[in-house]
Design a protein around this motif. Structure first.
Motif, PDB file in Angstrom:
ATOM      1  N   HIS A 141       0.831  -1.198   0.000  1.00  0.00           N
ATOM      2  CA  HIS A 141       0.000   0.000   0.000  1.00  0.00           C
ATOM      3  C   HIS A 141       0.873   1.257   0.000  1.00  0.00           C
ATOM      4  O   HIS A 141       1.950   1.272   0.588  1.00  0.00           O
ATOM      5  CB  HIS A 141      -0.909   0.020   1.235  1.00  0.00           C
ATOM      6  CG  HIS A 141      -1.568  -1.292   1.524  1.00  0.00           C
ATOM      7  ND1 HIS A 141      -2.762  -1.668   0.942  1.00  0.00           N
ATOM      8  CD2 HIS A 141      -1.178  -2.328   2.315  1.00  0.00           C
ATOM      9  CE1 HIS A 141      -3.091  -2.888   1.371  1.00  0.00           C
ATOM     10  NE2 HIS A 141      -2.144  -3.297   2.197  1.00  0.00           N
ATOM     11  N   THR A 187       3.156   3.008  -8.207  1.00  0.00           N
ATOM     12  CA  THR A 187       2.170   1.957  -8.459  1.00  0.00           C
ATOM     13  C   THR A 187       1.046   2.475  -9.338  1.00  0.00           C
ATOM     14  O   THR A 187       0.765   3.677  -9.370  1.00  0.00           O
ATOM     15  CB  THR A 187       1.583   1.438  -7.130  1.00  0.00           C
ATOM     16  OG1 THR A 187       0.614   0.415  -7.400  1.00  0.00           O
ATOM     17  CG2 THR A 187       0.912   2.545  -6.342  1.00  0.00           C
ATOM     18  N   TRP A 189      -1.828   1.164  -8.715  1.00  0.00           N
ATOM     19  CA  TRP A 189      -2.897   0.838  -7.769  1.00  0.00           C
ATOM     20  C   TRP A 189      -3.768  -0.315  -8.258  1.00  0.00           C
ATOM     21  O   TRP A 189      -4.886  -0.509  -7.830  1.00  0.00           O
ATOM     22  CB  TRP A 189      -3.755   2.061  -7.436  1.00  0.00           C
ATOM     23  CG  TRP A 189      -4.323   2.015  -6.054  1.00  0.00           C
ATOM     24  CD1 TRP A 189      -5.649   2.040  -5.695  1.00  0.00           C
ATOM     25  CD2 TRP A 189      -3.610   1.901  -4.828  1.00  0.00           C
ATOM     26  NE1 TRP A 189      -5.801   1.955  -4.335  1.00  0.00           N
ATOM     27  CE2 TRP A 189      -4.544   1.875  -3.769  1.00  0.00           C
ATOM     28  CE3 TRP A 189      -2.260   1.824  -4.502  1.00  0.00           C
ATOM     29  CZ2 TRP A 189      -4.169   1.762  -2.432  1.00  0.00           C
ATOM     30  CZ3 TRP A 189      -1.886   1.718  -3.174  1.00  0.00           C
ATOM     31  CH2 TRP A 189      -2.843   1.696  -2.161  1.00  0.00           C
ATOM     32  N   ARG A 190      -3.220  -1.111  -9.187  1.00  0.00           N
ATOM     33  CA  ARG A 190      -3.905  -2.309  -9.675  1.00  0.00           C
ATOM     34  C   ARG A 190      -2.992  -3.523  -9.552  1.00  0.00           C
ATOM     35  O   ARG A 190      -3.132  -4.486 -10.305  1.00  0.00           O
ATOM     36  CB  ARG A 190      -4.340  -2.112 -11.126  1.00  0.00           C
ATOM     37  CG  ARG A 190      -5.391  -1.018 -11.299  1.00  0.00           C
ATOM     38  CD  ARG A 190      -5.817  -0.885 -12.747  1.00  0.00           C
ATOM     39  NE  ARG A 190      -6.856   0.123 -12.895  1.00  0.00           N
ATOM     40  CZ  ARG A 190      -7.416   0.452 -14.057  1.00  0.00           C
ATOM     41  NH1 ARG A 190      -7.010  -0.162 -15.178  1.00  0.00           N
ATOM     42  NH2 ARG A 190      -8.345   1.383 -14.113  1.00  0.00           N
ATOM     43  N   TRP A 193       3.815  -2.527  -9.441  1.00  0.00           N
ATOM     44  CA  TRP A 193       4.679  -1.651  -8.656  1.00  0.00           C
ATOM     45  C   TRP A 193       6.034  -1.531  -9.332  1.00  0.00           C
ATOM     46  O   TRP A 193       6.478  -2.452 -10.027  1.00  0.00           O
ATOM     47  CB  TRP A 193       4.878  -2.199  -7.243  1.00  0.00           C
ATOM     48  CG  TRP A 193       3.639  -2.139  -6.413  1.00  0.00           C
ATOM     49  CD1 TRP A 193       2.576  -2.996  -6.447  1.00  0.00           C
ATOM     50  CD2 TRP A 193       3.328  -1.154  -5.423  1.00  0.00           C
ATOM     51  NE1 TRP A 193       1.604  -2.605  -5.544  1.00  0.00           N
ATOM     52  CE2 TRP A 193       2.048  -1.479  -4.891  1.00  0.00           C
ATOM     53  CE3 TRP A 193       3.994  -0.042  -4.922  1.00  0.00           C
ATOM     54  CZ2 TRP A 193       1.443  -0.731  -3.895  1.00  0.00           C
ATOM     55  CZ3 TRP A 193       3.395   0.723  -3.923  1.00  0.00           C
ATOM     56  CH2 TRP A 193       2.129   0.371  -3.420  1.00  0.00           C
ATOM     57  N   ASN A 223      -0.316   5.769 -10.933  1.00  0.00           N
ATOM     58  CA  ASN A 223      -1.388   6.427 -10.189  1.00  0.00           C
ATOM     59  C   ASN A 223      -0.856   7.163  -8.973  1.00  0.00           C
ATOM     60  O   ASN A 223      -1.285   8.274  -8.666  1.00  0.00           O
ATOM     61  CB  ASN A 223      -2.434   5.403  -9.754  1.00  0.00           C
ATOM     62  CG  ASN A 223      -3.555   6.012  -8.939  1.00  0.00           C
ATOM     63  OD1 ASN A 223      -3.471   6.110  -7.714  1.00  0.00           O
ATOM     64  ND2 ASN A 223      -4.623   6.429  -9.609  1.00  0.00           N
ATOM     65  N   ARG A 224       0.105   6.541  -8.269  1.00  0.00           N
ATOM     66  CA  ARG A 224       0.712   7.131  -7.080  1.00  0.00           C
ATOM     67  C   ARG A 224       2.212   6.852  -7.086  1.00  0.00           C
ATOM     68  O   ARG A 224       2.649   5.791  -7.518  1.00  0.00           O
ATOM     69  CB  ARG A 224       0.108   6.553  -5.793  1.00  0.00           C
ATOM     70  CG  ARG A 224      -1.385   6.717  -5.672  1.00  0.00           C
ATOM     71  CD  ARG A 224      -1.898   6.106  -4.381  1.00  0.00           C
ATOM     72  NE  ARG A 224      -3.356   6.067  -4.365  1.00  0.00           N
ATOM     73  CZ  ARG A 224      -4.079   5.656  -3.324  1.00  0.00           C
ATOM     74  NH1 ARG A 224      -3.471   5.232  -2.230  1.00  0.00           N
ATOM     75  NH2 ARG A 224      -5.403   5.663  -3.381  1.00  0.00           N
TER      76      ARG A 224
END
Length: 264
Positions: A141, A187, A189-190, A193, A223-224
């Protein structure tokens, strides 16, 4: 007041050129894409369209259903637990990794650190340490500090920052000064990474822009993304195997902790 067509067209062209100014594009691939593999090494170079500046980065790309993060604490005594970055990762069973979070001159870490479920320090409120990256039983996360809710079962965590990319866009207000080598984790987010280290000197704002430029470094849209301790601390490792020799980029100075990738 309405703009005439003669004034509107130049204004739109100026806006468009500004919107493209910080877009980065891939220029070459010295290593192939993963072809569906859950872990692979990539070396990527991207170029900024506006001025031709380039950025090259080592990447360890992994899928979180198959791999998780591991924080290696090298200790704060007179000598680190391991003599070198690659020795540490090999001894701890990591297939890849990079240097980790920030630390004080006396080697004490900044912010919360969780290594093998053991905690060092508490949460710091410093503006720099704006997010956390961690692994627990449900996966890996990355989130803002204010969104994080502490809970049992976290086996690896670093409080770090600043945030570079959020919801697919580079974060505003990042520093445009002091270019340096950088380390980061990103990432989509799916479940995809990338843990990376640049060999080029770039500012935080430039790193954020290249990560937010779709396809510039990764085969998926970021995404992040968040910054790790870079500069002279920048280090990277990817274990060699049937595909070739190990990749090792050593820090220029001793660091307090490392962020590794291990099989789940």
């Amino acid at each position: 007041m309405a703009l005439s067509r003669s004034l509107l067209l130049p204004a739109l062209l100026l806006w468009a050129s500004g919107a493209l100014a910080d877009v980065w594009q891939p220029v070459r691939q010295s290593t192939p894409d993963g072809d569906g593999r859950e872990l692979f090494y990539a070396k990527r170079t991207a170029v900024r369209q506006s001025d031709g500046k380039s950025l090259t980065a080592h990447l360890a790309v992994f899928a979180s259903p198959a791999y998780r993060l591991k924080v290696i604490d090298l200790g704060g005594g007179e000598s680190p637990k391991y003599a070198s970055l690659d020795e540490a990762f090999r001894a701890e069973g990591c297939v890849a990794g990079a240097n980790g979070g920030f630390f004080h001159p006396d080697w004490q870490p900044l912010g919360l650190v969780v290594s093998d479920a053991e905690r060092t320090n508490g949460f710091a409120r410093a503006k720099l340490l704006s997010g956390v990256v961690y692994s627990d039983g449900s996966g890996t996360h990355l989130m803002r500090r204010g969104q994080f809710r502490d809970h049992a079962g976290i086996n690896a965590l670093l409080q770090t920052g600043p945030y570079l990319v959020e919801t697919g866009r580079s974060v505003r207000g990042l520093s445009t000064a002091r270019p340096s080598r950088r380390t980061f984790i990103a990432t989509d987010w799916r479940g995809h990474w990338a843990l990376g280290a640049t060999t080029s000197s770039v500012t935080l704002a430039e790193l954020a822009d290249v990560l937010a430029s779709e396809g510039a470094l990764t085969g998926w849209r970021v995404n992040r993304a968040i910054n790790l301790d870079g500069g002279s601390s920048t280090g990277f490792f990817f274990a060699g195997g049937s595909e070739g020799a190990s990749v090792v980029l050593s820090p220029w100075k001793r660091v307090r902790n490392l962020l590794g990738v291990v099989a789940r």
